[in-house]
Write an enzyme that holds these catalytic residues in place. Structure first.
Site, PDB file in Angstrom:
ATOM      1  N   TYR A   1       0.820  -1.115  -0.069  1.00 40.47           N
ATOM      2  CA  TYR A   1      -0.058   0.019  -0.069  1.00 40.47           C
ATOM      3  C   TYR A   1       0.754   1.297   0.000  1.00 40.47           C
ATOM      4  O   TYR A   1       1.767   1.424  -0.854  1.00 40.47           O
ATOM      5  CB  TYR A   1      -1.001  -0.058   1.140  1.00 40.47           C
ATOM      6  CG  TYR A   1      -2.341  -1.121   0.839  1.00 40.47           C
ATOM      7  CD1 TYR A   1      -2.969  -0.439  -0.104  1.00 40.47           C
ATOM      8  CD2 TYR A   1      -2.331  -2.317   1.427  1.00 40.47           C
ATOM      9  CE1 TYR A   1      -4.406  -1.410  -0.427  1.00 40.47           C
ATOM     10  CE2 TYR A   1      -3.350  -3.236   1.253  1.00 40.47           C
ATOM     11  CZ  TYR A   1      -4.154  -2.621   0.261  1.00 40.47           C
ATOM     12  OH  TYR A   1      -5.490  -3.528   0.021  1.00 40.47           O
ATOM     13  N   SER A   2       0.666   2.036   0.831  1.00 45.37           N
ATOM     14  CA  SER A   2       1.296   3.712   0.938  1.00 45.37           C
ATOM     15  C   SER A   2       2.861   3.375   1.077  1.00 45.37           C
ATOM     16  O   SER A   2       3.454   4.558   0.919  1.00 45.37           O
ATOM     17  CB  SER A   2       0.433   4.363   1.778  1.00 45.37           C
ATOM     18  OG  SER A   2      -0.650   4.691   1.350  1.00 45.37           O
ATOM     19  N   VAL A   3       3.505   2.626   1.488  1.00 47.95           N
ATOM     20  CA  VAL A   3       4.729   2.483   1.538  1.00 47.95           C
ATOM     21  C   VAL A   3       5.480   2.484   0.220  1.00 47.95           C
ATOM     22  O   VAL A   3       6.426   3.106   0.055  1.00 47.95           O
ATOM     23  CB  VAL A   3       5.179   0.903   2.113  1.00 47.95           C
ATOM     24  CG1 VAL A   3       6.695   0.938   2.367  1.00 47.95           C
ATOM     25  CG2 VAL A   3       4.536   0.657   3.644  1.00 47.95           C
TER      26      VAL A   3
ATOM     27  N   LYS B   1       4.354   5.085  -1.802  1.00 47.21           N
ATOM     28  CA  LYS B   1       4.586   6.366  -2.297  1.00 47.21           C
ATOM     29  C   LYS B   1       5.961   7.021  -2.248  1.00 47.21           C
ATOM     30  O   LYS B   1       6.137   7.717  -3.371  1.00 47.21           O
ATOM     31  CB  LYS B   1       3.399   7.177  -1.256  1.00 47.21           C
ATOM     32  CG  LYS B   1       1.981   6.964  -1.541  1.00 47.21           C
ATOM     33  CD  LYS B   1       0.974   7.844  -0.512  1.00 47.21           C
ATOM     34  CE  LYS B   1      -0.164   7.824  -1.051  1.00 47.21           C
ATOM     35  NZ  LYS B   1      -0.941   6.359  -0.589  1.00 47.21           N
TER      36      LYS B   1
END
Length: 366
Positions: free
Chosen positions: A70-72, A74
């Site tokens: 997931y947002s890791v 970004k």
């Protein structure tokens, strides 16, 4: 693993023994050297409430098991655009429209990277299948009016971040962000992580599962809220039936579908912590790394509904560390004060309490 870090290993094993974890990996570098590299459990989907799957023995988690973090991802997407900044091909304070003709919002590249561009949600309601339609979603963003004056306040661009950053990379360089990552960063630094997996890499993916069946609803936000709009359009991003499928894994959705090993993430942050050079391979200028990890925004975040410190792609914490956690429990960061990098990846979607306990054990060793 060095005996000094035995408490970290013990804490990791305790998560499985207590049934709180079913498949995960942990990697830590300290003082420029890998000191912890652990894997455990299974990469097979685990029914909610169960601690081991019926087929778990046939699918043990391996050092090369990939999982959606997931947002890791970004900061990884941000690094692709920052590499073009470092090469002088993109200006941080140039308007997005300078590289993306027809882009309506008066936001700069810096504002996009720091989650202050005012486009935290895709503006047009789209069905689940639209998640793989890069051109459609980018066109929606280009035509949108910002929800606030760019630069005035932050709101994590939960899904839109990857399309904003990735489309800038594509328009300047010509390659998709996934191909750029593979050729310019992952390859040279030998990182096992990617946006958009081929068939062979999909075969080594871990299937996500829920620690609690209510997790998707608990993380959604109030109906109609900015958080709900940011997370659930297009729908399906927290539905394991979607994210464990080949369409999701093969698509490039850079804000939320990086697939990575813990070892790769810890290694990436080790290169950044060293000023942009890893094993003699320099990818970033130290000044660029310093600017990228400096706080650009300090104030309320309208999507997270709390105060946040945003750098150019990462969250900065009061202890001086910088990195990113992902919804579901994965996390990766660098701690310059203590001299370590940390990465934990999990297939068991839940809270970040597992990471908190592992970090407490790590700090006790330092």
């Amino acid at each position: 693993m060095q005996s000094r870090f035995a408490p970290v290993r013990d804490t990791f094993h305790d998560l499985f023994a207590a049934g709180r974890e079913t498949g995960a990996a942990l990697a830590v570098w300290y003082d420029g050297t890998p000191v912890v590299d652990l894997v455990g459990g299974t990469r097979a989907a685990v029914p909610t409430g169960a601690t081991v799957p019926a087929v778990g023995a046939d699918h043990p988690w391996q050092p090369d098991t990939l999982v959606n973090v997931y947002s890791v991802g970004k900061p990884v997407a941000a690094l692709c655009l920052l590499m073009l900044v470092d090469r002088g091909r993109v200006g941080l304070d140039a308007p997005v429209s300078a590289y993306w003709p027809g882009f309506r919002a008066p936001a700069t590249v810096r504002q996009v990277l720091s989650h202050t561009a005012g486009l935290p949600a895709f503006p047009v309601p789209r069905p689940a299948e639209a998640v793989t339609d890069w051109g459609l979603l980018c066109a929606d963003l280009a035509a949108a009016d910002p929800e606030w004056e760019p630069g005035s306040v932050a709101g994590e661009h939960a899904w839109t971040y990857g399309h904003l950053v990735g489309e800038l990379v594509r328009r300047v360089d010509g390659r998709t962000v996934g191909r750029f990552l593979a050729e310019e960063i992952a390859g040279p630094w030998r990182l096992d992580l990617a946006f958009g997996l081929g068939a062979a890499d999909q075969r080594r993916c871990a299937d996500l599962s829920y620690a609690d069946p209510g997790w998707p609803d608990a993380t959604a936000g109030e109906p109609g809220s900015l958080r709900a709009r940011a997370l659930d359009n297009p729908p399906g991003g927290r539905d394991v039936a979607v994210v464990n499928g080949p369409s999701w894994r093969s698509a490039e959705i850079p804000a939320v579908n990086l697939h990575a090993t813990a070892a790769a993430l810890a290694r990436l942050y080790a290169g950044l912590l060293a000023g942009g050079t890893l094993d003699g391979v320099r990818l970033f200028d130290p000044d660029l790394v310093a600017e990228a990890t400096r706080v650009q925004y300090d104030g309320p975040d309208l999507v997270l509904d709390r105060a946040a410190h945003w750098t150019l792609g990462m969250q900065w914490e009061p202890d001086g560390s910088w990195g990113m956690g992902g919804i579901g429990g994965s996390s990766a960061w660098a701690d310059p004060e203590r001299g370590y990098t940390f990465a934990y990846v999990t297939s068991r979607l839940g809270a970040h309490d597992r990471v908190d306990e592992l970090v407490e054990a790590l700090h006790s060793c330092l």
